[in-house]
Design an enzyme around this catalytic site. Structure first.
Site, short mmCIF file in Angstrom:
data_model
loop_
_atom_site.label_atom_id
_atom_site.label_comp_id
_atom_site.label_asym_id
_atom_site.label_seq_id
_atom_site.Cartn_x
_atom_site.Cartn_y
_atom_site.Cartn_z
N ASP A 6 -2.70 -1.49 -7.82
CA ASP A 6 -3.43 -2.04 -6.67
C ASP A 6 -4.78 -2.64 -7.10
O ASP A 6 -5.82 -1.97 -7.07
CB ASP A 6 -3.61 -0.93 -5.63
CG ASP A 6 -4.27 -1.41 -4.36
OD1 ASP A 6 -4.70 -2.58 -4.31
OD2 ASP A 6 -4.39 -0.60 -3.42
N SER B 15 -7.76 -2.80 -4.49
CA SER B 15 -8.56 -1.57 -4.35
C SER B 15 -9.53 -1.42 -5.52
O SER B 15 -10.67 -0.99 -5.33
CB SER B 15 -7.66 -0.34 -4.28
OG SER B 15 -7.01 -0.30 -3.03
N TYR C 292 -3.93 -1.81 6.91
CA TYR C 292 -4.92 -2.87 7.16
C TYR C 292 -5.26 -2.93 8.64
O TYR C 292 -4.40 -2.69 9.49
CB TYR C 292 -4.33 -4.24 6.76
CG TYR C 292 -4.25 -4.46 5.28
CD1 TYR C 292 -5.40 -4.55 4.51
CD2 TYR C 292 -3.01 -4.59 4.65
CE1 TYR C 292 -5.32 -4.77 3.14
CE2 TYR C 292 -2.92 -4.80 3.28
CZ TYR C 292 -4.09 -4.89 2.53
OH TYR C 292 -4.01 -5.09 1.18
N ARG D 124 0.86 -1.18 0.00
CA ARG D 124 0.00 0.00 0.00
C ARG D 124 0.90 1.22 0.00
O ARG D 124 1.13 1.82 1.04
CB ARG D 124 -0.84 0.00 1.26
CG ARG D 124 -2.27 -0.28 1.08
CD ARG D 124 -2.53 -1.75 0.89
NE ARG D 124 -3.90 -1.98 0.53
CZ ARG D 124 -4.92 -1.88 1.39
NH1 ARG D 124 -4.74 -1.56 2.63
NH2 ARG D 124 -6.15 -2.11 0.98
N GLN E 190 0.27 2.40 -6.20
CA GLN E 190 -1.17 2.65 -6.27
C GLN E 190 -1.79 2.25 -7.62
O GLN E 190 -2.88 1.68 -7.65
CB GLN E 190 -1.44 4.13 -6.02
CG GLN E 190 -2.53 4.34 -5.00
CD GLN E 190 -2.53 5.75 -4.43
OE1 GLN E 190 -1.76 6.62 -4.85
NE2 GLN E 190 -3.39 5.98 -3.47
N1 LIG Z 1 -2.04 2.72 -1.87
C1 LIG Z 1 -2.54 3.02 -0.69
O1 LIG Z 1 -2.01 3.81 0.05
C2 LIG Z 1 -3.81 2.33 -0.24
C3 LIG Z 1 -4.43 1.44 -1.09
C4 LIG Z 1 -5.60 0.80 -0.67
C5 LIG Z 1 -6.13 1.08 0.59
N2 LIG Z 1 -5.52 1.96 1.39
C6 LIG Z 1 -6.06 2.25 2.74
O2 LIG Z 1 -6.02 1.09 3.54
C7 LIG Z 1 -7.10 1.09 4.45
C8 LIG Z 1 -7.86 -0.27 4.45
O3 LIG Z 1 -8.49 -0.43 3.21
P1 LIG Z 1 -9.17 -1.78 2.66
O4 LIG Z 1 -10.41 -1.39 1.97
O5 LIG Z 1 -8.21 -2.52 1.84
O6 LIG Z 1 -9.46 -2.61 3.96
P2 LIG Z 1 -9.95 -4.08 4.13
O7 LIG Z 1 -10.69 -4.54 2.90
O8 LIG Z 1 -8.80 -4.90 4.61
O9 LIG Z 1 -11.01 -3.94 5.34
C9 LIG Z 1 -12.19 -3.20 5.20
C10 LIG Z 1 -12.40 -2.28 6.36
O10 LIG Z 1 -12.89 -3.02 7.48
C11 LIG Z 1 -12.39 -2.43 8.65
N3 LIG Z 1 -12.51 -3.35 9.79
C12 LIG Z 1 -11.86 -4.53 10.03
N4 LIG Z 1 -12.28 -5.07 11.19
C13 LIG Z 1 -13.22 -4.23 11.71
C14 LIG Z 1 -14.02 -4.25 12.89
N5 LIG Z 1 -13.94 -5.22 13.77
N6 LIG Z 1 -14.85 -3.21 13.08
C15 LIG Z 1 -14.94 -2.21 12.19
N7 LIG Z 1 -14.23 -2.13 11.06
C16 LIG Z 1 -13.38 -3.13 10.82
C17 LIG Z 1 -10.96 -2.09 8.28
O11 LIG Z 1 -10.44 -1.12 9.16
C18 LIG Z 1 -11.13 -1.58 6.85
O12 LIG Z 1 -11.33 -0.19 6.79
C19 LIG Z 1 -7.96 2.26 4.06
O13 LIG Z 1 -7.62 3.33 4.89
C20 LIG Z 1 -7.54 2.57 2.66
O14 LIG Z 1 -7.78 3.93 2.31
C21 LIG Z 1 -4.35 2.58 1.02
#
Ligand SMILES: NC(=O)c1ccc[n+]([C@@H]2O[C@H](COP(=O)([O-])OP(=O)(O)OC[C@H]3O[C@@H](n4cnc5c(N)ncnc54)[C@H](O)[C@@H]3O)[C@@H](O)[C@H]2O)c1
Length: 392
Positions: free
Chosen positions: A136, A139, A235, A128, A133
């Protein structure tokens, strides 16, 4: 370097790994592209369109594997746990493979893949980072799933989503509550808002509050704090059962007052936490809808049945997996952009550039020379660490 695109074979899969729009860029970068005949048809991309952009169409799947130096797929063996095994006999040692491999799914599957001698890259392990990006794919697919989850909920709900003032009276807007405000959750908020619903969301990562609010969603605060809520990749970290129990207790009223709940809470490599119990479902209004995007990893709702739509206590619970395949045109286009960016990153002067200093290569490389070489995956399966020069 010849890139090969076989037709996807997972039952019901409609995506394709490359769409015609990325072919000219790959050709310009020095790649040759071969595509199995009709590989893109289910996504809306015809053989003629690929050919017009400079790809070569091969009639047989085996010919694609035999011709290509690197195979790109959406669901490779591993993530294709139904019939993906047939591909193992088509690989040759030293050939490369990139796609969804579900590296933390099954050690047997990953070992069997390694045994073919293929040099494989799991897109799920993409770091990440800003640099990665454009590659990815997780995403991209999460964006599609978040969007589609709201459309499914709107279709199944007996209510209108927008507030309407009509001669027949005022219709109040539907209340959509999203658990887990990651990429899918944020897209679900945006989509629900576009349909006129009132959207609110909760995530245990405090960093998500601002993102929810910036999309016009209300952030639901719970008086409970996760320990070390997220890792350095962003994550969520797994919490202990007492944390989840407290969450369930606090979420009960919010869930009961919602017309639609979309749950997306997942932890990489772990079973999804149960955040919606049967008792919580019972307290919802009849006709409410839950779309459980975590269903593939066990689901956030206790009653979810993977890949099914069921009704319990008057509530419709959607456990459909692989939702991204239901928007195949754009899912394939986004995936193709991610994969072609990855290929151009990976290949320098017609050769795979397995630079151990490069976090994108090191992070995604899963198997090589007959072994599982990814340090994160080895640690996950408690395999002894390899000497650094063997990992990438
Ligand atoms: N290139 C990058 O920098 C990049 C790329 C993708 C995502 N991200 C960031 O990474 C983070 C996670 O994204 P994702 O969509 O891949 O996550 P994910 O698919 O792994 O999880 C989905 C969401 O569920 C939440 N979650 C897990 N357990 C939980 C619980 N018990 N109660 C409530 N919520 C819970 C997580 O915090 C997450 O936001 C986000 O902030 C996203 O913006 C960054």
């Amino acid at each position: 370097m010849i890139v090969g695109v076989p037709r996807e074979i997972y039952p019901g899969e409609r995506r394709v790994a490359l769409d015609p729009s990325v072919i000219p860029g790959l050709v310009k970068a020095g790649f040759e592209v071969v595509i199995e005949a009709r590989a893109g048809v289910e996504s809306g991309y015809l053989d003629e369109e690929y050919a017009a952009k400079g790809a070569r169409i091969l009639p047989a799947r085996a010919a694609v594997f035999a011709t290509a130096d690197i195979i790109v797929q959406v669901l490779c063996f591993g993530s294709n746990d139904k019939n993906g095994r047939v591909d193992l006999g088509l690989f040759r040692p030293g050939q490369a493979l990139a796609g969804f491999l579900r590296p933390l799914g099954s050690i047997e599957a990953t070992r069997d893949l390694a045994a073919t001698g293929v040099t494989s890259f799991a897109v799920e392990l993409m770091p990440r980072s800003t640099r990665a990006q454009s590659m990815d794919a997780l995403s991209s697919m999460a964006t599609i799933c978040g969007y589609k989850s709201v459309l499914m909920a709107a279709e199944l709900s007996p209510r209108l989503f927008p507030m309407l003032i009509t001669a027949a009276g005022t219709i109040t807007a539907a209340r959509v509550f999203i658990i887990g405000a990651g990429v899918a959750g944020l897209q679900a908020i945006a989509t629900a808002r576009r349909l006129g619903a009132v959207a609110s969301a909760y995530d245990m990562r405090p960093a998500s509050k601002e993102q929810v609010q910036s999309l016009g969603g209300r952030f639901v605060e719970l008086p409970i704090e996760a320990t070390d809520a997220q890792d350095k990749q962003g994550y969520a970290r797994a919490q202990d059962e007492s944390f989840y129990a407290k969450q369930r207790e606090l979420l009960g009223n919010v869930v009961a007052e919602s017309d639609v709940v979309i749950s997306t809470a997942v932890i990489p490599g772990k079973r999804s936490p149960i955040l919606i119990t049967e008792d919580m479902v019972r307290r919802m209004h009849p006709g409410s809808v839950i779309v459980d995007l975590a269903s593939e990893r066990g689901g956030n709702c206790e009653l979810t049945k993977p890949d099914e739509i069921i009704e319990a206590h008057g509530v419709t619970i959607v456990g459909k997996i692989n939702l991204a395949t239901s928007v195949p045109y754009h899912a394939s286009r986004m995936y193709a952009r991610n994969i072609s960016a990855f290929l151009t990153h990976l290949v320098k002067d017609g050769k795979l550039n397995l630079d151990p200093e490069d976090d994108i290569v090191r992070g995604t490389l899963l198997t090589r020379d007959g072994e599982i070489v990814n340090p994160q995956v080895r640690q996950f399966y408690s395999l002894p660490a390899l000497e650094p020069q063997r990992t990438a």
